[in-house]
Design an enzyme around this catalytic site. Structure first.
Site, PDB file in Angstrom:
ATOM      1  CG  ASP A   1      43.130  33.195  45.105  1.00 52.28           C
ATOM      2  OD1 ASP A   1      42.749  34.037  45.939  1.00 52.28           O
ATOM      3  OD2 ASP A   1      42.361  32.358  44.607  1.00 52.28           O
TER       4      ASP A   1
ATOM      5  CG  ASP B   1      42.094  29.011  46.443  1.00 49.24           C
ATOM      6  OD1 ASP B   1      41.522  28.198  47.200  1.00 49.24           O
ATOM      7  OD2 ASP B   1      41.626  29.348  45.337  1.00 49.24           O
TER       8      ASP B   1
ATOM      9  CE1 TYR C   1      46.177  28.917  44.555  1.00 52.36           C
ATOM     10  CE2 TYR C   1      44.919  27.974  42.749  1.00 52.36           C
ATOM     11  CZ  TYR C   1      45.119  28.987  43.675  1.00 52.36           C
ATOM     12  OH  TYR C   1      44.270  30.057  43.703  1.00 52.36           O
TER      13      TYR C   1
ATOM     14  CG  ASN D   1      38.481  26.922  45.101  1.00 48.95           C
ATOM     15  OD1 ASN D   1      38.834  28.033  45.504  1.00 48.95           O
ATOM     16  ND2 ASN D   1      38.761  26.494  43.896  1.00 48.95           N
TER      17      ASN D   1
ATOM     18  CG  HIS E   1      38.493  31.509  48.432  1.00 51.62           C
ATOM     19  ND1 HIS E   1      39.765  32.023  48.285  1.00 51.62           N
ATOM     20  CD2 HIS E   1      38.275  30.736  47.334  1.00 51.62           C
ATOM     21  CE1 HIS E   1      40.298  31.573  47.159  1.00 51.62           C
ATOM     22  NE2 HIS E   1      39.412  30.799  46.560  1.00 51.62           N
TER      23      HIS E   1
ATOM     24  CG  HIS F   1      35.741  31.590  40.169  1.00 55.66           C
ATOM     25  ND1 HIS F   1      35.631  30.228  40.054  1.00 55.66           N
ATOM     26  CD2 HIS F   1      37.065  31.876  40.135  1.00 55.66           C
ATOM     27  CE1 HIS F   1      36.850  29.716  39.963  1.00 55.66           C
ATOM     28  NE2 HIS F   1      37.729  30.681  39.998  1.00 55.66           N
TER      29      HIS F   1
ATOM     30  CG  HIS G   1      37.138  31.821  44.031  1.00 51.11           C
ATOM     31  ND1 HIS G   1      37.814  30.629  43.941  1.00 51.11           N
ATOM     32  CD2 HIS G   1      35.861  31.574  43.604  1.00 51.11           C
ATOM     33  CE1 HIS G   1      36.966  29.694  43.477  1.00 51.11           C
ATOM     34  NE2 HIS G   1      35.798  30.246  43.266  1.00 51.11           N
ATOM     35  CB  VAL G   2      38.139  36.533  40.709  1.00 48.82           C
ATOM     36  CG1 VAL G   2      38.379  37.143  39.337  1.00 48.82           C
ATOM     37  CG2 VAL G   2      36.733  35.953  40.814  1.00 48.82           C
ATOM     38  CG  HIS G   3      43.311  33.362  39.918  1.00 46.83           C
ATOM     39  ND1 HIS G   3      43.418  32.137  39.317  1.00 46.83           N
ATOM     40  CD2 HIS G   3      42.972  33.120  41.216  1.00 46.83           C
ATOM     41  CE1 HIS G   3      43.151  31.193  40.203  1.00 46.83           C
ATOM     42  NE2 HIS G   3      42.873  31.759  41.357  1.00 46.83           N
TER      43      HIS G   3
HETATM   44 FE   LIG Z   1      39.708  29.790  44.649  1.00 42.07          FE
END
Ligand SMILES: [Fe+2]
Ligand SMILES: *[C@@H]1O[C@H](CO)[C@@H](O)[C@H](O)[C@H]1NC(C)=O
Ligand SMILES: *[C@@H]1O[C@H](CO)[C@@H](O)[C@H](O)[C@H]1NC(C)=O
Ligand SMILES: *[C@@H]1O[C@H](CO)[C@@H](O)[C@H](O)[C@H]1NC(C)=O
Ligand SMILES: *[C@@H]1O[C@H](CO)[C@@H](O)[C@H](O)[C@H]1NC(C)=O
Ligand SMILES: *[C@@H]1O[C@H](CO)[C@@H](O)[C@H](O)[C@H]1NC(C)=O
Length: 471
Positions: free
Chosen positions: A172, A201, A204, A238, A323, A333, A360-362
């Site tokens: 990410d 990711d 962005y 995503n 992801h 999420h 996915h989870v930042h």
């Molecule tokens: Fe994501």
């Protein structure tokens, strides 16, 4: 109940704070593991402006830019070199030579372009260089005339059970000032990886109006300083979907697949979104959270046939990249990875996957070895339980993208969660031999060598004992 496997993390945190002369609160112990007491200052993550140094185009008319490499076959004897020329196709040739022989060889690329809404891409070149020697430094050149650019990479050692190898983990990333910190910390970490396992990711760009694909180009220029010199193994997230029917864009993953090829056919996959590679002593399976994985789907069928092919005598370490995390105790999420967990978790236990990395989870989180596979809809057995055949689940979506930090956690910390912290950073997975690997996570606020969380991994196949009871 501070387990030995986590003790090094708190002690190294302690050293940093002592050095900084700050007061250190003891880590907060909940029902579960450790929620780090380190609280990163909450500030907005801002994308670097277009005129930033990291986005500068290389000088010279039509100079190759956005150079990046990835593994090009199943065992590490091939590399895919990709680059973009903006004005015209230009030269399609990659010139390469090994440090040992210095005999110049060449390989030809293919060129693709794509349109996305009102954006037209440059000329995107992809060249697979095959039959490389293992464990060898190669130089390569792309472009022609005055705008030739030279890079290098090192091929992995021949696949084998006791071959040491270090992987970096980044997820990410995006293109903010924080992203630049993460990449810099990765590059300057003394335990730096030789290959990046990237958990999805990328740019962005889809956060911009009409998914402004110029931000795919800037991202390519930003990561070139690492991705041109060591392979990045790609996973789709995503932000790679770029499905936007409202602007006439119906083809999922269009920018990503044009720009970031992967060697999926070498593992009998039918899609670039899921595939596997062997590298040194590791077998890496890449899964796709945003492609169908229900029973009878191509991804399901592929994984079912893939897992029995992994020969742990040859590649003791079985690593999965995906992801969307299956075990995630942040209020972001939450449960998004649940449907895939239901489909595949029992296989991961059966085949003793060592570790699953997700993004996915930042934020950052590491699980205990747990499984949750007993439930059958009537028995009520739906609690994650300790399971020494299960993988460790690590969320490493903390690259630092524009969407900011995930700092809202479920309380109390569930007991499957061993360590969690809302900070940006990266990790490394350092395989020593068939039984031991050393894992560490590094936050951006620390010095380059500091480990904020760490763990010795004992191989599930060759050394299946509880890490926490015998380290
Ligand atoms: Fe994501
Ligand atoms: C990004 O990081 C590099 C390396 O630390 C530095 O040279 C560069 O100035 C940074 N750029 C921005 C825009 O922060
Ligand atoms: C697994 O790998 C080992 C070591 O390379 C090899 O000797 C063995 O034949 C392989 N087993 C299978 C079933 O292919
Ligand atoms: C968490 O606690 C539950 C209930 O006490 C227990 O059944 C389960 O095994 C525990 N899980 C772990 C990973 O310790
Ligand atoms: C954290 O998330 C929970 C669950 O979504 C929500 O109820 C709560 O308001 C959030 N807390 C903050 C400070 O945003
Ligand atoms: C494997 O590596 C670990 C950690 O470096 C070491 O303690 C162990 O002795 C090694 N095993 C063998 C067989 O060399």
């Amino acid at each position: 109940m501070m387990r030995p496997s986590s003790s090094s993390s708190s002690s190294s945190v302690g050293i940093v704070f002592a050095v900084l002369g700050l007061a250190l609160n003891a880590a907060v112990l909940c029902n579960g593991g450790i929620t780090s007491s380190f609280v990163r200052q909450a500030e907005k993550s801002v994308d670097m402006p277009l005129d930033s140094d990291v986005f500068a185009e290389p000088p010279g008319y039509n100079a190759p830019q956005q150079v990046h490499i990835t593994q090009g076959d199943h065992s590490g004897k091939a590399v895919i070199v990709s680059w973009v020329t903006m004005a015209e196709p230009g030269s399609n040739t990659v010139l390469y030579w090994s440090e040992k022989s210095k005999v110049k060889m060449q390989a030809e690329a293919s060129v693709v372009t794509y349109k996305y809404y009102n954006y037209a891409s440059g000329y995107i070149h992809h060249c697979t260089i095959r039959n490389l020697e293992f464990d060898t430094k190669y130089y390569y050149e792309v472009g022609s005339g005055h705008v030739r650019r030279k890079f290098w990479f090192v091929t992995p050692p021949e696949v084998g059970p006791d071959v040491p190898y270090t992987f970096g983990l980044i997820g990410d990333l995006g293109q903010t000032y924080d992203s630049n910190m993460t990449l810099t910390h990765y590059e300057l970490n003394p335990a730096k990886g030789k290959t990046v396992l990237y958990v999805g990711d990328l740019s962005y760009a889809d956060n911009y109006p009409n998914h402004d694909n110029v931000r795919w180009d800037t991202w390519g220029r930003f990561v070139e300083r690492s991705a041109a010199y060591q392979p990045w193994i790609w996973t789709t997230g995503n932000h790679e979907i770029d499905f936007a029917p409202e602007i006439g864009e119906f083809e999922p993953f269009k920018p990503f697949t044009h720009r970031y090829p992967v060697p999926f056919r070498a593992s009998d996959s039918t899609s670039p979104s899921w595939y596997s590679v062997k590298r040194a002593s590791a077998y890496i399976i890449v899964l796709a959270s945003y492609s169908a994985y229900g029973k009878y789907t191509p991804q399901y069928e592929w994984l079912q046939q893939e897992l029995p092919k992994v020969n742990r005598t040859e590649t003791p370490w079985l690593i999965v990249l995906v992801h969307s995390p299956w075990y995630n105790s942040y209020n972001y999420h939450y449960m998004e990875g649940e449907t895939m967990r239901v489909m595949f978790e029992s296989w991961f236990v059966e085949y003793k996957v060592d570790v699953v990395f997700a993004g996915h989870v930042h934020a950052y989180e590491r699980s205990e070895r747990v499984s949750n596979i007993a439930y059958n809809i009537i028995n009520g057995m739906c609690t994650p339980v300790k399971d020494q055949s299960a993988p460790v689940y690590i969320t490493i979506g903390d690259g630092g993208n524009i969407e900011g930090l995930a700092n809202n956690m479920t309380e109390p910390q569930p007991n499957y969660s061993a360590y969690r912290e809302a900070s940006f950073g990266h990790a490394s997975f350092d395989i020593k031999n068939r039984t031991h690997a050393y894992y560490s996570w590094h936050r951006n606020e620390d010095g380059y060598a500091v480990e904020a969380d760490s763990m010795w991994f004992f191989n599930r196949y060759w050394h299946p004992v509880d890490e926490s009871s015998s380290s």
